[in-house]
Design an enzyme around this catalytic site. Structure first.
Site, mmCIF file in Angstrom:
data_model
loop_
_atom_site.group_PDB
_atom_site.id
_atom_site.type_symbol
_atom_site.label_atom_id
_atom_site.label_comp_id
_atom_site.label_asym_id
_atom_site.label_seq_id
_atom_site.Cartn_x
_atom_site.Cartn_y
_atom_site.Cartn_z
ATOM 1 N N LYS A 103 7.390 6.935 -10.445
ATOM 2 C CA LYS A 103 8.187 5.885 -11.111
ATOM 3 C C LYS A 103 7.343 5.172 -12.151
ATOM 4 O O LYS A 103 6.108 5.156 -12.098
ATOM 5 C CB LYS A 103 8.731 4.852 -10.101
ATOM 6 C CG LYS A 103 7.668 4.079 -9.297
ATOM 7 C CD LYS A 103 7.109 2.829 -9.952
ATOM 8 C CE LYS A 103 6.057 2.137 -9.091
ATOM 9 N NZ LYS A 103 5.165 1.230 -9.809
ATOM 10 N N PRO A 126 -0.334 10.898 -10.179
ATOM 11 C CA PRO A 126 -1.666 10.282 -10.167
ATOM 12 C C PRO A 126 -1.885 9.416 -8.916
ATOM 13 O O PRO A 126 -0.982 8.697 -8.494
ATOM 14 C CB PRO A 126 -1.672 9.423 -11.435
ATOM 15 C CG PRO A 126 -0.668 10.050 -12.342
ATOM 16 C CD PRO A 126 0.383 10.656 -11.454
ATOM 17 N N VAL A 127 -3.090 9.505 -8.332
ATOM 18 C CA VAL A 127 -3.399 8.785 -7.095
ATOM 19 C C VAL A 127 -3.835 7.352 -7.432
ATOM 20 O O VAL A 127 -4.649 7.157 -8.340
ATOM 21 C CB VAL A 127 -4.527 9.518 -6.323
ATOM 22 C CG1 VAL A 127 -4.909 8.758 -5.063
ATOM 23 C CG2 VAL A 127 -4.081 10.930 -5.962
ATOM 24 N N GLY A 177 -2.367 5.119 -9.020
ATOM 25 C CA GLY A 177 -2.214 5.002 -10.468
ATOM 26 C C GLY A 177 -1.143 4.033 -10.919
ATOM 27 O O GLY A 177 -0.909 3.887 -12.109
ATOM 28 N N GLY A 178 -0.418 3.399 -9.984
ATOM 29 C CA GLY A 178 0.682 2.525 -10.397
ATOM 30 C C GLY A 178 1.968 3.295 -10.640
ATOM 31 O O GLY A 178 2.884 2.811 -11.295
ATOM 32 N N MET A 179 2.048 4.518 -10.097
ATOM 33 C CA MET A 179 3.261 5.336 -10.270
ATOM 34 C C MET A 179 3.922 5.666 -8.934
ATOM 35 O O MET A 179 4.761 6.577 -8.859
ATOM 36 C CB MET A 179 2.930 6.613 -11.050
ATOM 37 C CG MET A 179 2.451 6.314 -12.464
ATOM 38 S SD MET A 179 2.407 7.785 -13.497
ATOM 39 C CE MET A 179 4.158 8.022 -13.817
ATOM 40 N N GLY A 196 2.827 7.041 -6.162
ATOM 41 C CA GLY A 196 2.545 8.351 -5.558
ATOM 42 C C GLY A 196 2.496 8.280 -4.034
ATOM 43 O O GLY A 196 3.056 9.144 -3.351
ATOM 44 N N GLY A 197 1.847 7.272 -3.500
ATOM 45 C CA GLY A 197 1.790 7.114 -2.038
ATOM 46 C C GLY A 197 3.168 6.838 -1.470
ATOM 47 O O GLY A 197 3.548 7.372 -0.412
ATOM 48 N N ALA A 255 5.971 7.829 -2.781
ATOM 49 C CA ALA A 255 6.715 9.090 -2.881
ATOM 50 C C ALA A 255 6.441 9.951 -1.642
ATOM 51 O O ALA A 255 7.361 10.537 -1.063
ATOM 52 C CB ALA A 255 6.306 9.841 -4.151
ATOM 53 N N ASP A 277 7.802 -0.221 -2.516
ATOM 54 C CA ASP A 277 8.304 0.737 -3.506
ATOM 55 C C ASP A 277 8.937 1.968 -2.862
ATOM 56 O O ASP A 277 9.488 2.820 -3.566
ATOM 57 C CB ASP A 277 7.149 1.224 -4.405
ATOM 58 C CG ASP A 277 6.662 0.154 -5.364
ATOM 59 O OD1 ASP A 277 7.341 -0.886 -5.503
ATOM 60 O OD2 ASP A 277 5.591 0.369 -5.970
HETATM 61 O O1 C5P Z 1 4.573 -3.234 -0.020
HETATM 62 P P1 C5P Z 1 3.248 -2.609 -0.322
HETATM 63 O O2 C5P Z 1 2.565 -2.124 0.918
HETATM 64 O O3 C5P Z 1 3.313 -1.548 -1.377
HETATM 65 O O4 C5P Z 1 2.366 -3.769 -0.921
HETATM 66 C C1 C5P Z 1 0.968 -3.634 -1.069
HETATM 67 C C2 C5P Z 1 0.397 -4.991 -1.439
HETATM 68 O O5 C5P Z 1 0.797 -5.331 -2.775
HETATM 69 C C3 C5P Z 1 0.861 -6.148 -0.584
HETATM 70 O O6 C5P Z 1 0.075 -6.267 0.558
HETATM 71 C C4 C5P Z 1 0.674 -7.327 -1.535
HETATM 72 O O7 C5P Z 1 -0.685 -7.697 -1.618
HETATM 73 C C5 C5P Z 1 1.051 -6.709 -2.871
HETATM 74 N N1 C5P Z 1 2.478 -6.936 -3.179
HETATM 75 C C6 C5P Z 1 2.904 -8.205 -3.521
HETATM 76 N N2 C5P Z 1 4.227 -8.421 -3.815
HETATM 77 C C7 C5P Z 1 5.112 -7.408 -3.801
HETATM 78 C C8 C5P Z 1 4.705 -6.104 -3.468
HETATM 79 C C9 C5P Z 1 3.370 -5.898 -3.164
HETATM 80 O O8 C5P Z 1 2.118 -9.153 -3.564
HETATM 81 N N3 C5P Z 1 6.372 -7.643 -4.099
#
Ligand code: C5P
Length: 319
Positions: free
Chosen positions: A12, A97-98, A100-102, A104-105, A107, A139
């Site tokens: 994404k 990408p690992v 990477g802000g996309m 991947g984990g 997914a 995500d």
């Molecule tokens: O939900 P996820 O495990 O992907 O979130 C990882 C970390 O990203 C959270 O522990 C938090 O620090 C940050 N996060 C956040 N606000 C969000 C989503 C993620 O602060 N809406």
């Protein structure tokens, strides 16, 4: 019989990531406009003696093989809900990408969930699958549904969005990932430095941009490009962006400003950091322009590799 099930799951990009204040539970309220893009991981589930993860692909070495992998957690959560043992071999063919802000984990979490549900015949409803996805991460529900969606709450409460065209993107992949929590912390720190504070009472509630949603629905490339570079501080390194995490990602990885500038110079209509980065996303006019921007980015030496992909893409799909 040793049958196996394979699921394909897209990456994404966040065409808007409006970040509200830090909530007491440690998450931030979001207005998160997700767009699935056609870079995919494939997760294959095969019966096994015990839960086991393997990964292939150029960046396989960066993927955890233990229970912190969202694919493993997905299998465990589904199995626990249905009173069965999570005895499955999950193989991840990794192309996203690992770190990477996309997503991947995420997914891999959504893919493993759908694959295990099919392999085990657990017959979980869509609502149950989405519920488990939200438990896995903010995500993950979007990785399951794909297409385009507005995510509210911490990003897990989804409303599907219309997209009126196929968009052409280039993604500049950096060397090494960025930690999502670290980028959110940096966003809070920058807000504190600017004197606004970072709490829910100090940051305005995040709202989706009507211009951006209209541009997506109409398939209007020019308006979408200008909406992607509106927001934040235009004078910040990396420029204005619909992604409120962009300034934080560039602050932690200043070289991203060079990557963004290189994409713009190579002809991208808009350049922004993808999610928490460090992957940078470039909107281009068409397939030919995308290839030219990818070549320009590679020649600039400001990224490890450049990938071309279109959006929207379908969500997690059984192959
Ligand atoms: O939900 P996820 O495990 O992907 O979130 C990882 C970390 O990203 C959270 O522990 C938090 O620090 C940050 N996060 C956040 N606000 C969000 C989503 C993620 O602060 N809406």
């Amino acid at each position: 019989m040793n049958r196996s099930v394979t699921v394909r799951v897209p990456a994404k990009v966040n065409v808007q990531l409006a970040v509200g204040g830090l909530r007491p539970d440690g998450f931030h309220d979001l207005a998160n406009v997700f767009l699935a893009v056609g870079l995919y991981d494939e997760v294959t589930a095969t019966p096994a003696e015990e839960l086991r993860i393997t990964v292939s692909g150029p960046d396989a070495g960066q993927v955890p093989l233990d229970r912190t992998n969202l694919a493993a957690r997905a299998a465990e959560l589904l199995a626990a809900r249905h009173g069965i043992a999570p005895d499955v071999h999950l193989h991840i063919a990794k192309d996203i990408p690992v770190a990477g802000g996309m997503a991947g984990g995420s997914a891999d979490g959504a893919g493993a969930l759908l694959a295990c549900d099919a392999l085990w015949g657990t017959g979980a409803s869509r609502a149950e699958l989405l519920d488990i996805c939200a438990e896995l991460g903010s995500d993950v529900p979007f990785s399951l549904v794909g297409g385009a969606a507005l995510g509210r709450g911490r990003g897990e409460l989804l409303t599907p969005l219309d997209v009126g065209a196929t968009f052409h993107w280039v993604f500049a992949v950096a060397d090494g990932g960025l930690s999502t929590p670290a980028v959110y912390r940096e966003c809070d720190r920058l807000r504190a430095v600017e004197g606004h504070g970072a709490g829910v009472d100090q940051v305005p509630a995040p709202e989706p941009s009507p211009a951006l949603l209209d541009a997506l629905a109409d398939g209007d490339l020019t308006t979408l490009a200008s909406a992607l570079t509106t927001g934040g501080m235009p004078t910040a390194p990396g420029g204005g962006s619909s992604n409120d995490l962009q300034a934080a990602a560039v602050s932690l990885r200043p070289s991203l400003a060079d990557t963004l500038a290189a994409g713009t110079k190579a002809g991208a209509l808009a350049s922004l950091v993808s999610g928490s980065g460090p992957t940078c996303a470039f909107l281009t006019r068409d397939e030919q322009a995308a290839r030219a921007v990818a070549e320009g980015l590679l020649a600039s030496g400001t990224c490890r590799t450049a990938r071309v992909a279109t959006s929207p893409a379908a969500g997690a799909t059984l192959l």
